[in-house]
Design an enzyme around this catalytic site. Structure first.
Site, short mmCIF file in Angstrom:
data_model
loop_
_atom_site.label_atom_id
_atom_site.label_comp_id
_atom_site.label_asym_id
_atom_site.label_seq_id
_atom_site.Cartn_x
_atom_site.Cartn_y
_atom_site.Cartn_z
N CYS A 116 0.86 -1.18 0.00
CA CYS A 116 0.00 0.00 0.00
C CYS A 116 0.89 1.23 0.00
CB CYS A 116 -0.87 -0.01 1.25
SG CYS A 116 -1.83 -1.50 1.43
N ARG B 267 1.33 1.78 -6.02
CA ARG B 267 1.55 0.76 -5.00
C ARG B 267 0.26 0.01 -4.65
NH1 ARG B 267 6.33 1.48 -2.27
NH2 ARG B 267 5.50 0.36 -0.48
N TRP C 185 -3.66 -1.77 -1.39
CA TRP C 185 -3.68 -2.99 -2.20
C TRP C 185 -4.15 -4.07 -1.24
CZ3 TRP C 185 -1.87 -8.01 -2.66
CH2 TRP C 185 -2.00 -8.58 -3.92
N ASN D 296 1.08 -0.16 5.78
CA ASN D 296 1.53 -0.88 4.58
C ASN D 296 2.21 -2.14 5.09
OD1 ASN D 296 2.64 -1.85 2.17
ND2 ASN D 296 4.52 -0.68 2.52
N GLY D 297 1.66 -3.30 4.75
CA GLY D 297 2.25 -4.53 5.25
C GLY D 297 1.18 -5.47 5.76
N GLU E 184 9.01 -12.65 -21.01
CA GLU E 184 8.76 -11.25 -20.65
C GLU E 184 7.65 -10.65 -21.52
OE1 GLU E 184 9.14 -7.49 -18.76
OE2 GLU E 184 9.39 -9.61 -18.19
N LYS F 230 4.21 -9.09 -19.94
CA LYS F 230 3.78 -7.71 -20.19
C LYS F 230 2.34 -7.70 -20.72
CE LYS F 230 6.05 -6.00 -18.23
NZ LYS F 230 7.19 -6.49 -17.52
N GLU G 134 -0.16 -8.80 -17.86
CA GLU G 134 -0.40 -7.92 -16.71
C GLU G 134 -1.10 -6.61 -17.08
OE1 GLU G 134 4.33 -6.92 -16.27
OE2 GLU G 134 3.05 -6.68 -14.51
N HIS H 122 5.93 -30.48 -27.51
CA HIS H 122 5.76 -31.43 -26.39
C HIS H 122 4.49 -31.14 -25.61
CE1 HIS H 122 9.75 -32.94 -27.27
NE2 HIS H 122 10.17 -31.70 -27.30
N LYS I 185 3.12 -2.06 -7.74
CA LYS I 185 4.48 -1.93 -8.26
C LYS I 185 5.51 -2.74 -7.47
CE LYS I 185 7.57 -0.39 -11.06
NZ LYS I 185 7.61 -1.01 -12.35
C1 AGP Z 1 6.66 -6.68 -13.75
O1 AGP Z 1 6.13 -5.88 -14.74
C2 AGP Z 1 5.88 -6.69 -12.53
N1 AGP Z 1 5.66 -5.42 -12.01
C3 AGP Z 1 6.40 -7.66 -11.48
O2 AGP Z 1 6.48 -8.94 -12.03
C4 AGP Z 1 7.77 -7.31 -10.89
O3 AGP Z 1 8.76 -7.54 -11.83
C5 AGP Z 1 8.02 -8.20 -9.66
O4 AGP Z 1 7.04 -7.90 -8.71
C6 AGP Z 1 9.42 -7.98 -9.09
O5 AGP Z 1 9.54 -6.67 -8.64
P1 AGP Z 1 11.00 -6.17 -8.19
O6 AGP Z 1 11.90 -6.15 -9.37
O7 AGP Z 1 10.74 -4.80 -7.63
O8 AGP Z 1 11.47 -7.11 -7.13
#
Ligand code: AGP
Length: 633
Positions: free
Chosen positions: A2, A27, A74, A100-101, A508, A512, A515, A531, A628
């Site tokens: 959060c 966040r 969050w 936050n936590g 990757e 992308k 998400e 396979h 994030k």
């Molecule tokens: C990637 O686009 C995502 N935001 C997520 O997978 C991110 O890479 C992952 O949470 C790791 O975050 P970090 O690099 O801050 O540890």
């Protein structure tokens, strides 16, 4: 994950809290709220969903206050509903808390407080905190410790409360009986204090502070800060007063602005050429050349103790950082001959591999705050500390935040210098992490004489061409891919395939797209398709194949042919020169050395995901259910 903010000073708190939350909304954006101390009362306003709902609710509402706390959520415990939104208060409504936590032992604390007559109104773990603080305050009053008159009682109540909480948390607290104080505490979740002229701020992350001050104090684990109009006092959880030196941020507030771009993600995609330039400037030793091999080709300046008799590398990461680490594995093994393992941090925590001597442990995390990555590293560190005679602990962090928690955990960091990344979908930090691995592999290849000076020079020359090649691609492809993306408006599934150093790019590309566009997408090693996954193919499933000249080029082309034979629409991420008949459409990439190609093959995949999501009108920067940095397990 959060976002918390707090303000005490002479200005009206509401707008400062709201603009701070705006800078932290990446966040978490399930709900938002703030609480201010107005005329001896706590006034709390909360709203479900995005911050603008809270802003609308506050229109026309009188909140005459110079002190307040705010939160953007969050959801972890309890649905994203208003009654679960922060701030949470005690029964009297005189103590308000944002967190936050996660408070892991909240159930037993709640049960105990309910048995003492406290009434709970939410499903959250956080709500136990204001009730606990209120409980201590009333105990102090009851034990003749001079109720609200005694200024130390508030600090003591918060201190005793945080010592009862298990888990990773950062909190900010206000109390109507102590209208000139905000108390902030940190245990394993980031929070910083901003020092202004006669006004003081707290925030989960620095973007919420830079428009007010560049003078910042990061709280460490087990610390409490008391913010008053006169200044900031720091204590540890034992109650000892601490002296801490603030640091100067040197961040321009424009860093966290979108400028001409519709979304931060698109801005950050276009920032990649300069990010790579800044990495090259910082980490390539301009005095080095193939003939003068007495000095390292890089300026990483990692201590030799990290490299001594090095036999293997173990990497811990999550999400996009895990994909960058897979490319790191390829580079460390192919360029420096170091056996390398890449672990999902969330898995490695509960299935640690056997301890081996002379191992370098690397944590890769752009935010520097991902709980699983930090915990996996801390666990590996402790395992070695427990056997000092046999094993030594060597910890390296690859991160975008030099002041983050991972920096406090490891021996050394490689700062990837990508600048703050606001878009939840990582883009520029991914290419900067991969650059860090090029530098690390080159440094080790030189140190171990595993590569010739000529080959190292060739690779460095190739890397120095990457920024211009990226710019050409962005120039040529951004609008081209915007048009191309329209046809996928109703697409439900996508497959990405690659081989060798481009297999992680397939992963990757899929991540992308997943998400930010919510399309189901999978990345596979191209050779794995037959396979099983090839059964997924038909004319409704586009297949993106990354085919770069080199060791596996022909193999990828034949795998693409196999997919085409099942009517899949074939999209090639490949040089213009590739035989056109294989692909239905091509997202062209300059024909660079295969070893360097991931830096370029990722660009069209970032743009494709971006434009498909933007065309669907989705919130690209704040995709649903994501945040994030994932600061809880
Ligand atoms: C990637 O686009 C995502 N935001 C997520 O997978 C991110 O890479 C992952 O949470 C790791 O975050 P970090 O690099 O801050 O540890």
């Amino acid at each position: 994950m959060c976002g918390i903010v707090g303000y005490i000073g002479t200005q009206s708190a509401t707008e400062i809290l709201l603009s701070g939350l705006e800078k932290l909304e990446y966040r978490g954006y399930d709900s938002a709220g703030l609480a201010a101390v107005c005329n001896g009362q706590i006034k709390s306003v909360r709203a479900k969903g995005k911050l603008h709902n809270l802003r609308e609710k506050l229109v026309g509402m009188e909140m005459p206050a110079n002190i307040g706390i705010g939160h953007t959520r969050w959801a972890t415990h309890g649905k994203p509903e208003e009654y679960n939104a922060h701030p949470h208060t005690d029964d009297t409504g005189r103590v308000a808390v944002v967190q936050n936590g996660i408070v892991e032992n909240y159930r037993e604390l709640r049960k105990d407080l309910e048995s003492r007559g406290h009434k709970f109104v939410s499903e959250t773990d956080t709500e136990v905190i204001p009730h606990l603080i209120a409980e201590f305050l009333s105990n102090f009053a009851g034990n003749g410790k001079g109720g609200t008159g005694n200024r130390e009682n508030f600090l003591e109540a918060v201190r005793q409360t945080v010592n009862k909480l298990d888990g990773a948390f950062a909190i900010a607290v206000v109390c109507a009986d102590y209208p000139n104080e905000i108390l902030v505490a940190r245990q394993q979740a980031p929070i910083s204090i901003g020092l202004g002229q006669g006004e003081f701020f707290c925030a989960s992350d620095t973007p919420a502070l830079v428009s007010h001050t560049q003078v910042v104090l990061s709280l460490e684990n087990g610390e409490i800060a008391r913010l008053t109009p006169l200044g900031v006092e720091i204590y540890n959880f034992e109650g000892d007063r601490l002296n801490k030196m603030p640091r100067i941020l040197n961040w321009s507030p424009t860093l966290v602005e979108k400028h001409i771009f519709k979304h931060f993600m698109l801005k950050e995609i276009h920032e990649q050429p300069n990010v790579v330039r800044s990495c090259l400037e910082a980490y390539i030793n301009s005095d080095w050349d193939a003939m003068n091999s007495l000095v390292s080709p890089t300026n990483l300046k990692l201590s030799s103790s990290l490299y001594k008799n090095l036999e293997q590398v173990e990497i811990f990461a999550c999400g996009t950082s895990w994909h960058a680490s897979l490319i790191g594995k390829y580079l460390l093994e192919q360029l420096a001959g170091i056996s390398t393992t890449v672990n999902y941090a969330s898995e490695a925590r509960y299935a640690p591999s056997p301890l081996r001597k002379n191992t370098l442990l690397i944590g890769v995390t752009q935010s520097g705050e991902t709980a699983d990555t930090l915990a996996a590293l801390a666990m590996e560190h402790q395992r070695r500390l427990d056997k000092p005679a046999e094993f030594e602990s060597r910890l390296l962090g690859i991160t975008n935040r030099a002041e983050s928690s991972i920096a406090n955990l490891v021996n050394q960091i490689i700062d990837i210098r990508a600048g703050v990344e606001i878009g939840v979908a990582a883009t520029k930090t991914f290419v900067a992490q991969v650059m860090a691995f090029y530098f690390l592999a080159i440094d080790l290849a030189w140190q171990r004489k595993y590569l010739s000076g000529e080959r190292i020079a060739e690779i460095i020359n190739g890397l120095q061409k990457i920024p211009a090649q990226m710019e050409q691609m962005l120039e040529a492809q951004d609008s081209q891919i915007e048009d191309f993306a329209h046809q996928f408006n109703d697409t439900q599934d996508f497959i990405f395939v690659g081989r060798g150093i481009n297999y992680p790019i397939a992963l990757e590309g899929a991540l992308k797209l997943k998400e930010i566009s919510y399309i189901h997408a999978e990345g596979y090693p191209a050779g794995e398709m037959k396979h099983g996954p090839i059964a997924l193919l038909d004319d409704k499933v586009p297949v993106v194949a990354i085919a770069m000249p080199g060791l596996v080029y022909e193999k990828v082309l034949s795998n693409a042919q196999e997919a085409k034979a099942r009517d899949a629409q074939l999209i090639g991420v490949t040089p213009e020169s590739t035989e056109a008949d294989v692909f239905d459409s091509v997202l062209a990439v300059p024909a660079v050395d295969e070893l360097l190609s991931p830096m370029l093959t990722v660009i069209p995949l970032q743009l494709l995901a971006y434009h498909i999501a933007a065309h669907r009108g989705l919130d690209v920067d704040q995709p649903r259910n994501l945040a994030k940095s994932v600061t809880v397990e």
